[in-house]
Scaffold this motif. Sequence first.
Motif, short mmCIF file in Angstrom:
data_model
loop_
_atom_site.label_atom_id
_atom_site.label_comp_id
_atom_site.label_asym_id
_atom_site.label_seq_id
_atom_site.Cartn_x
_atom_site.Cartn_y
_atom_site.Cartn_z
N ARG A 99 -2.45 6.39 7.62
CA ARG A 99 -1.81 6.03 6.35
C ARG A 99 -0.32 5.78 6.56
O ARG A 99 0.28 6.33 7.50
CB ARG A 99 -1.99 7.16 5.33
CG ARG A 99 -3.43 7.56 5.06
CD ARG A 99 -3.50 8.76 4.13
NE ARG A 99 -4.84 9.28 3.98
CZ ARG A 99 -5.68 8.95 2.99
NH1 ARG A 99 -5.27 8.08 2.06
NH2 ARG A 99 -6.89 9.47 2.92
N ASP A 100 0.25 5.00 5.67
CA ASP A 100 1.71 4.86 5.70
C ASP A 100 2.33 6.08 5.03
O ASP A 100 1.63 6.99 4.56
CB ASP A 100 2.15 3.54 5.06
CG ASP A 100 1.82 3.43 3.58
OD1 ASP A 100 1.57 4.47 2.92
OD2 ASP A 100 1.81 2.30 3.06
N ALA A 101 3.65 6.11 4.97
CA ALA A 101 4.35 7.29 4.47
C ALA A 101 4.03 7.58 3.00
O ALA A 101 4.16 8.72 2.54
CB ALA A 101 5.84 7.13 4.66
N SER A 102 3.58 6.55 2.26
CA SER A 102 3.25 6.76 0.85
C SER A 102 1.81 7.21 0.65
O SER A 102 1.40 7.51 -0.47
CB SER A 102 3.50 5.47 0.06
OG SER A 102 2.57 4.47 0.44
N GLY A 103 1.02 7.23 1.73
CA GLY A 103 -0.37 7.67 1.64
C GLY A 103 -1.39 6.56 1.57
O GLY A 103 -2.59 6.83 1.54
N SER A 104 -0.95 5.31 1.55
CA SER A 104 -1.90 4.18 1.52
C SER A 104 -2.57 4.03 2.89
O SER A 104 -1.90 4.12 3.93
CB SER A 104 -1.17 2.89 1.17
OG SER A 104 -0.62 2.96 -0.13
N ILE A 105 -3.86 3.78 2.89
CA ILE A 105 -4.61 3.65 4.14
C ILE A 105 -4.30 2.32 4.81
O ILE A 105 -4.45 1.25 4.20
CB ILE A 105 -6.12 3.78 3.89
CG1 ILE A 105 -6.46 5.19 3.39
CG2 ILE A 105 -6.90 3.49 5.18
CD1 ILE A 105 -7.91 5.36 2.98
N LEU A 106 -3.85 2.40 6.05
CA LEU A 106 -3.58 1.20 6.85
C LEU A 106 -4.77 0.83 7.73
O LEU A 106 -5.04 -0.35 7.97
CB LEU A 106 -2.35 1.43 7.73
CG LEU A 106 -1.05 1.77 7.02
CD1 LEU A 106 0.03 2.09 8.04
CD2 LEU A 106 -0.62 0.62 6.12
N GLU A 107 -5.48 1.85 8.20
CA GLU A 107 -6.60 1.62 9.12
C GLU A 107 -7.53 2.82 9.05
O GLU A 107 -7.08 3.97 8.94
CB GLU A 107 -6.09 1.43 10.54
CG GLU A 107 -7.18 1.07 11.55
CD GLU A 107 -6.63 0.77 12.94
OE1 GLU A 107 -7.38 0.23 13.76
OE2 GLU A 107 -5.45 1.10 13.20
N THR A 108 -8.83 2.55 9.09
CA THR A 108 -9.84 3.61 9.17
C THR A 108 -10.53 3.50 10.51
O THR A 108 -11.17 2.50 10.82
CB THR A 108 -10.87 3.50 8.04
OG1 THR A 108 -10.21 3.58 6.78
CG2 THR A 108 -11.89 4.64 8.14
N LEU A 109 -10.37 4.52 11.34
CA LEU A 109 -10.97 4.56 12.67
C LEU A 109 -12.26 5.37 12.59
O LEU A 109 -12.27 6.50 12.09
CB LEU A 109 -9.99 5.19 13.66
CG LEU A 109 -8.65 4.46 13.76
CD1 LEU A 109 -7.63 5.32 14.48
CD2 LEU A 109 -8.81 3.13 14.46
N THR A 110 -13.34 4.79 13.07
CA THR A 110 -14.64 5.44 12.96
C THR A 110 -15.24 5.70 14.34
O THR A 110 -14.89 5.05 15.32
CB THR A 110 -15.62 4.59 12.13
OG1 THR A 110 -15.80 3.32 12.78
CG2 THR A 110 -15.09 4.37 10.72
N GLY A 111 -16.14 6.63 14.38
CA GLY A 111 -16.83 6.98 15.61
C GLY A 111 -17.66 8.22 15.37
O GLY A 111 -17.93 8.58 14.22
N THR A 112 -18.04 8.89 16.44
CA THR A 112 -18.88 10.07 16.34
C THR A 112 -18.33 11.16 17.25
O THR A 112 -17.95 10.88 18.40
CB THR A 112 -20.33 9.75 16.76
OG1 THR A 112 -20.82 8.67 15.97
CG2 THR A 112 -21.24 10.95 16.57
N THR A 113 -18.27 12.37 16.74
CA THR A 113 -17.87 13.48 17.61
C THR A 113 -18.92 13.68 18.70
O THR A 113 -20.10 13.43 18.48
CB THR A 113 -17.72 14.79 16.81
OG1 THR A 113 -18.96 15.08 16.15
CG2 THR A 113 -16.60 14.70 15.78
N ASN A 114 -18.47 14.12 19.87
CA ASN A 114 -19.42 14.34 20.96
C ASN A 114 -20.14 15.68 20.80
O ASN A 114 -19.97 16.37 19.78
CB ASN A 114 -18.72 14.22 22.32
CG ASN A 114 -17.66 15.30 22.54
OD1 ASN A 114 -17.66 16.35 21.89
ND2 ASN A 114 -16.77 15.05 23.48
N GLY A 115 -20.92 16.04 21.79
CA GLY A 115 -21.69 17.27 21.71
C GLY A 115 -20.85 18.52 21.62
O GLY A 115 -21.33 19.59 21.22
#
Length: 199
Positions: free
Chosen positions: A132-148
């Motif tokens: 997010r930027d300093a105001s809290g707006s989402i700039l990017e959503t990074l997705t994936g999966t936690t490992n074991g």
Amino acid sequence: PNTPTIVLPNDGSTTNDTTPTFSGTADSGTTMTLRNASGTILCTTTAQADGTWSCTPGSALSEGTTTYIVTSEDDALPPNATVSTALTLTIDTTAPNAPSITAPSNALHTNDTTPNLSLTGEANTLVNLFVRDASGSILETLTGTTNGSGIFTTTPSTLSDGSYLLDATLTDIAGNTSVLSSQLSFVIDTTEGNTSILT
């Protein structure tokens, strides 16, 4: 009757729906009765002309892993009955705990424009990590999966100089989503004289 089948839900699947619809195939016109492993009747219906059936339990299924069967009975006296192969289904309505962001350190300044971002949480869960930027707006959503071991590491797209916020959620295989993690901040500063680098 011919042996009925349970097609849905998928055998071995997990869901957070406590009243999932069960469906399958059977001889047309036969009476279908769905039972759990203890023999409790969950719902009944009649197989349709096209050889399909479906029914939804009237009460919520218990949390945990249980097997289910369906019986098919004709209208003979006494009725003839056949039993499906058992289906295993897990009901899970418990959301994961919020993850903990482990990198970068809170309030760190860096000249690395693609810093390593890491978090820990429940193993094998879907991650949504929000930059997010300093105001809290989402700039990017990074997705994936936690490992074991419950670890997830990634890098964002190239960031310009400025202040940023990070937080994240985890979603388990049943579709339960955690609350947002604690939020941390960091600063990208590539101006001359700044030599700190995230690790």
